[in-house]
Design a protein around this motif. Structure first.
Motif, PDB file in Angstrom:
ATOM      1  N   LEU A  53      -1.917  -5.934   1.617  1.00 20.09           N
ATOM      2  CA  LEU A  53      -1.919  -6.021   3.075  1.00 20.09           C
ATOM      3  C   LEU A  53      -2.505  -7.345   3.554  1.00 20.09           C
ATOM      4  O   LEU A  53      -1.995  -7.954   4.501  1.00 20.09           O
ATOM      5  N   VAL A  54      -3.568  -7.789   2.915  1.00 17.44           N
ATOM      6  CA  VAL A  54      -4.166  -9.065   3.310  1.00 17.44           C
ATOM      7  C   VAL A  54      -3.202 -10.215   3.052  1.00 17.44           C
ATOM      8  O   VAL A  54      -3.063 -11.132   3.880  1.00 17.44           O
ATOM      9  N   GLU A  55      -2.517 -10.190   1.930  1.00 20.34           N
ATOM     10  CA  GLU A  55      -1.587 -11.276   1.611  1.00 20.34           C
ATOM     11  C   GLU A  55      -0.403 -11.326   2.574  1.00 20.34           C
ATOM     12  O   GLU A  55       0.231 -12.379   2.722  1.00 20.34           O
ATOM     13  N   ALA A  56      -0.123 -10.222   3.262  1.00 23.20           N
ATOM     14  CA  ALA A  56       0.999 -10.162   4.206  1.00 23.20           C
ATOM     15  C   ALA A  56       0.611 -10.557   5.628  1.00 23.20           C
ATOM     16  O   ALA A  56       1.481 -10.689   6.489  1.00 23.20           O
ATOM     17  N   LEU A  57      -0.667 -10.756   5.891  1.00 22.91           N
ATOM     18  CA  LEU A  57      -1.118 -11.054   7.245  1.00 22.91           C
ATOM     19  C   LEU A  57      -0.634 -12.427   7.713  1.00 22.91           C
ATOM     20  O   LEU A  57      -0.662 -13.398   6.952  1.00 22.91           O
ATOM     21  N   ASP A  58      -0.246 -12.509   8.982  1.00 20.08           N
ATOM     22  CA  ASP A  58      -0.097 -13.813   9.609  1.00 20.08           C
ATOM     23  C   ASP A  58      -1.492 -14.411   9.763  1.00 20.08           C
ATOM     24  O   ASP A  58      -2.458 -13.670  10.030  1.00 20.08           O
ATOM     25  N   PRO A  59      -1.635 -15.731   9.599  1.00 15.45           N
ATOM     26  CA  PRO A  59      -2.967 -16.339   9.648  1.00 15.45           C
ATOM     27  C   PRO A  59      -3.757 -16.022  10.911  1.00 15.45           C
ATOM     28  O   PRO A  59      -4.980 -15.902  10.869  1.00 15.45           O
ATOM     29  N   ASP A  60      -3.051 -15.875  12.040  1.00 14.90           N
ATOM     30  CA  ASP A  60      -3.758 -15.616  13.294  1.00 14.90           C
ATOM     31  C   ASP A  60      -3.918 -14.130  13.592  1.00 14.90           C
ATOM     32  O   ASP A  60      -4.354 -13.756  14.687  1.00 14.90           O
ATOM     33  N   ARG A  61      -3.607 -13.284  12.619  1.00 18.38           N
ATOM     34  CA  ARG A  61      -3.711 -11.840  12.820  1.00 18.38           C
ATOM     35  C   ARG A  61      -4.732 -11.192  11.885  1.00 18.38           C
ATOM     36  O   ARG A  61      -4.758  -9.978  11.725  1.00 18.38           O
ATOM     37  N   THR A  62      -5.589 -11.993  11.292  1.00 20.43           N
ATOM     38  CA  THR A  62      -6.621 -11.446  10.417  1.00 20.43           C
ATOM     39  C   THR A  62      -7.578 -10.585  11.235  1.00 20.43           C
ATOM     40  O   THR A  62      -8.079 -11.036  12.278  1.00 20.43           O
ATOM     41  N   PRO A  63      -7.848  -9.346  10.821  1.00 19.57           N
ATOM     42  CA  PRO A  63      -8.801  -8.515  11.564  1.00 19.57           C
ATOM     43  C   PRO A  63     -10.133  -9.225  11.742  1.00 19.57           C
ATOM     44  O   PRO A  63     -10.641  -9.868  10.813  1.00 19.57           O
ATOM     45  N   ARG A  68       7.497   0.083   0.822  1.00 18.47           N
ATOM     46  CA  ARG A  68       8.814   0.125   0.177  1.00 18.47           C
ATOM     47  C   ARG A  68       8.949  -0.990  -0.854  1.00 18.47           C
ATOM     48  O   ARG A  68       9.485  -0.777  -1.953  1.00 18.47           O
ATOM     49  N   ALA A  69       8.462  -2.179  -0.514  1.00 16.47           N
ATOM     50  CA  ALA A  69       8.558  -3.310  -1.432  1.00 16.47           C
ATOM     51  C   ALA A  69       7.747  -3.086  -2.700  1.00 16.47           C
ATOM     52  O   ALA A  69       8.048  -3.675  -3.753  1.00 16.47           O
ATOM     53  N   GLN A  70       6.733  -2.224  -2.623  1.00 21.28           N
ATOM     54  CA  GLN A  70       5.928  -1.889  -3.797  1.00 21.28           C
ATOM     55  C   GLN A  70       6.534  -0.726  -4.592  1.00 21.28           C
ATOM     56  O   GLN A  70       5.922  -0.236  -5.545  1.00 21.28           O
ATOM     57  N   GLY A  71       7.729  -0.279  -4.188  1.00 23.12           N
ATOM     58  CA  GLY A  71       8.410   0.795  -4.903  1.00 23.12           C
ATOM     59  C   GLY A  71       7.863   2.179  -4.620  1.00 23.12           C
ATOM     60  O   GLY A  71       8.058   3.098  -5.427  1.00 23.12           O
ATOM     61  N   GLU A  72       7.222   2.351  -3.449  1.00 20.99           N
ATOM     62  CA  GLU A  72       6.584   3.631  -3.148  1.00 20.99           C
ATOM     63  C   GLU A  72       7.178   4.321  -1.918  1.00 20.99           C
ATOM     64  O   GLU A  72       6.506   5.138  -1.281  1.00 20.99           O
ATOM     65  N   GLU A  73       8.422   4.045  -1.626  1.00 15.04           N
ATOM     66  CA  GLU A  73       9.028   4.697  -0.462  1.00 15.04           C
ATOM     67  C   GLU A  73       9.110   6.214  -0.666  1.00 15.04           C
ATOM     68  O   GLU A  73       8.805   6.981   0.248  1.00 15.04           O
ATOM     69  N   CYS A 119       4.980  -0.132   6.407  1.00 17.40           N
ATOM     70  CA  CYS A 119       5.986   0.699   5.738  1.00 17.40           C
ATOM     71  C   CYS A 119       6.912  -0.154   4.883  1.00 17.40           C
ATOM     72  O   CYS A 119       7.290   0.237   3.768  1.00 17.40           O
ATOM     73  N   ALA A 120       7.284  -1.330   5.388  1.00 15.95           N
ATOM     74  CA  ALA A 120       8.134  -2.227   4.612  1.00 15.95           C
ATOM     75  C   ALA A 120       7.420  -2.705   3.353  1.00 15.95           C
ATOM     76  O   ALA A 120       8.030  -2.828   2.279  1.00 15.95           O
ATOM     77  N   LEU A 121       6.130  -2.951   3.452  1.00 16.52           N
ATOM     78  CA  LEU A 121       5.353  -3.370   2.281  1.00 16.52           C
ATOM     79  C   LEU A 121       5.260  -2.246   1.256  1.00 16.52           C
ATOM     80  O   LEU A 121       5.333  -2.486   0.048  1.00 16.52           O
ATOM     81  N   ALA A 123       1.043   7.673  13.433  1.00 14.83           N
ATOM     82  CA  ALA A 123       1.547   6.975  12.255  1.00 14.83           C
ATOM     83  C   ALA A 123       0.477   6.125  11.558  1.00 14.83           C
ATOM     84  O   ALA A 123       0.403   6.125  10.319  1.00 14.83           O
ATOM     85  N   PRO A 124      -0.380   5.385  12.284  1.00 16.64           N
ATOM     86  CA  PRO A 124      -1.413   4.620  11.582  1.00 16.64           C
ATOM     87  C   PRO A 124      -2.350   5.500  10.759  1.00 16.64           C
ATOM     88  O   PRO A 124      -2.751   5.126   9.650  1.00 16.64           O
ATOM     89  N   GLU A 125      -2.686   6.674  11.303  1.00 19.37           N
ATOM     90  CA  GLU A 125      -3.558   7.599  10.571  1.00 19.37           C
ATOM     91  C   GLU A 125      -2.853   8.141   9.335  1.00 19.37           C
ATOM     92  O   GLU A 125      -3.459   8.308   8.267  1.00 19.37           O
ATOM     93  N   GLN A 126      -1.563   8.431   9.441  1.00 19.24           N
ATOM     94  CA  GLN A 126      -0.800   8.880   8.268  1.00 19.24           C
ATOM     95  C   GLN A 126      -0.833   7.830   7.167  1.00 19.24           C
ATOM     96  O   GLN A 126      -1.030   8.156   5.990  1.00 19.24           O
ATOM     97  N   LEU A 127      -0.624   6.573   7.539  1.00 13.44           N
ATOM     98  CA  LEU A 127      -0.625   5.507   6.540  1.00 13.44           C
ATOM     99  C   LEU A 127      -1.995   5.343   5.913  1.00 13.44           C
ATOM    100  O   LEU A 127      -2.105   5.132   4.695  1.00 13.44           O
ATOM    101  N   ARG A 128      -3.050   5.428   6.703  1.00 13.21           N
ATOM    102  CA  ARG A 128      -4.409   5.349   6.142  1.00 13.21           C
ATOM    103  C   ARG A 128      -4.625   6.430   5.100  1.00 13.21           C
ATOM    104  O   ARG A 128      -5.175   6.171   4.027  1.00 13.21           O
ATOM    105  N   ARG A 129      -4.199   7.639   5.423  1.00 15.42           N
ATOM    106  CA  ARG A 129      -4.396   8.745   4.488  1.00 15.42           C
ATOM    107  C   ARG A 129      -3.530   8.571   3.238  1.00 15.42           C
ATOM    108  O   ARG A 129      -3.959   8.886   2.130  1.00 15.42           O
ATOM    109  N   PHE A 130      -2.326   8.055   3.412  1.00 14.16           N
ATOM    110  CA  PHE A 130      -1.461   7.817   2.259  1.00 14.16           C
ATOM    111  C   PHE A 130      -2.106   6.835   1.282  1.00 14.16           C
ATOM    112  O   PHE A 130      -2.061   7.037   0.061  1.00 14.16           O
TER     113      PHE A 130
END
Length: 208
Positions: A188-198, A144-149, A140-142, A166-173
């Motif tokens: 989303l990929v650029e915001a990942l912590d290195p140890d949190r890559t799917p 907002r940062a993209q100007g899409e709040e 959600c913060a990302l 909420a995760p399903e809502q974001l996927r659909r959005f």
């Protein structure tokens, strides 16, 4: 000078038309670049995510001979695998797909002469994997940062979204506007912590 983009365009045209001339051009480009591997992806948003993760890890897949190839849908994988795999251009094939589409990939690679391994599967889809890795507040913060709040809040207040997790809502959005999934595939990929890559995305990059 030939580049991976030209090869990708030639292969896409070849798969769409079956033209021998397109095939000859793809073969010529594959030899001149050279291309050793193809990553078969369902769409452009997946390609954006793969390219973004490779860049974060300091890799230039094109210079390594790896073609990241969005196919315009999982049902096209059989055609691309046949043209590019052992029975075609002789490339090593790998791919990333949604769980619901795995059967298409497994069958395509088997028919192309490359069975067993190389396909990495997202539980629902790649957006779902990324949202779970980042967490809803961070996504959600990302947004907002993209100007899409405002578009997000308008979407969340629609009756059809009430009661959905909420995760399903974001996927659909992410899928409600042309080009949005592609844009957020990178964001989303650029915001990942290195140890949190799917895991599916992480394992794909390690494999190619």
């Amino acid at each position: 000078m030939a580049d991976m983009g030209a090869f990708r365009e030639a292969v896409t045209a070849w798969a769409a038309t079956g033209s021998g001339d397109r095939g000859d051009r793809a073969r010529d480009l594959a030899a001149r670049l050279p291309v050793r591997s193809a990553v078969l992806l369902e769409g452009l948003s997946d390609a954006a995510a793969v390219d973004a993760l490779a860049a974060r890890r300091g890799r230039d897949l094109a210079s390594e001979g790896v073609c990241v190839l969005p196919m315009g849908g999982a049902t096209n994988v059989g055609r691309f695998a046949r043209l590019l795999g052992p029975a075609g251009l002789g490339l090593r094939l790998t791919g990333l797909c949604d769980a619901g589409e795995r059967r298409y990939y497994d069958r395509a690679l088997e028919h192309a002469g490359q069975a067993g391994g190389g396909v990495f599967v997202c539980a629902a889809d790649l957006e779902d994997e990324l949202i779970r890795a980042l967490g809803v507040p961070r996504v959600c913060a990302l947004v907002r940062a993209q100007g899409e709040e405002r578009p997000l809040q308008t979407f969340l207040h629609q009756p059809a979204q009430q009661g959905r997790p909420a995760p399903e809502q974001l996927r659909r959005f992410l899928g409600t506007k042309s080009g949005r999934k592609i844009h957020y595939g990178r964001v989303l990929v650029e915001a990942l912590d290195p140890d949190r890559t799917p895991a599916p995305l992480d394992h794909l990059l390690a494999h190619v």
